[in-house]
Scaffold this motif. Structure first.
Motif: not given
Length: 67
Positions: A30-37
């Motif tokens: 989830a943090d990875k997706r947020a960071a990519y976004a």
């Protein structure tokens, strides 16, 4: 007519200006997706800002000099 060579060069220059500051291998999904976004948003905002700066410079150069 669009100059594809110039456009590709500008995109490469703009992409080189943004370097993410996180380790994607150690983040939960989830943090990875947020960071990519956030990375995507930051890149797009940076491109908009740079384009607006060039437009402002072009407008200023077209205006008559102040007396």
């Amino acid at each position: 007519m669009v100059d594809l060579t110039r456009r590709a060069r500008l995109i490469r220059e703009m992409e080189a200006e943004f370097v993410p500051d996180y380790d994607a291998q150690s983040l939960p999904s989830a943090d990875k997706r947020a960071a990519y976004a956030l990375e995507h948003i930051a890149f797009r905002v940076s491109r908009i800002e740079q384009t607006l700066a060039r437009i402002a410079a072009a407008i200023e150069s077209a205006l008559p000099p102040k007396a």
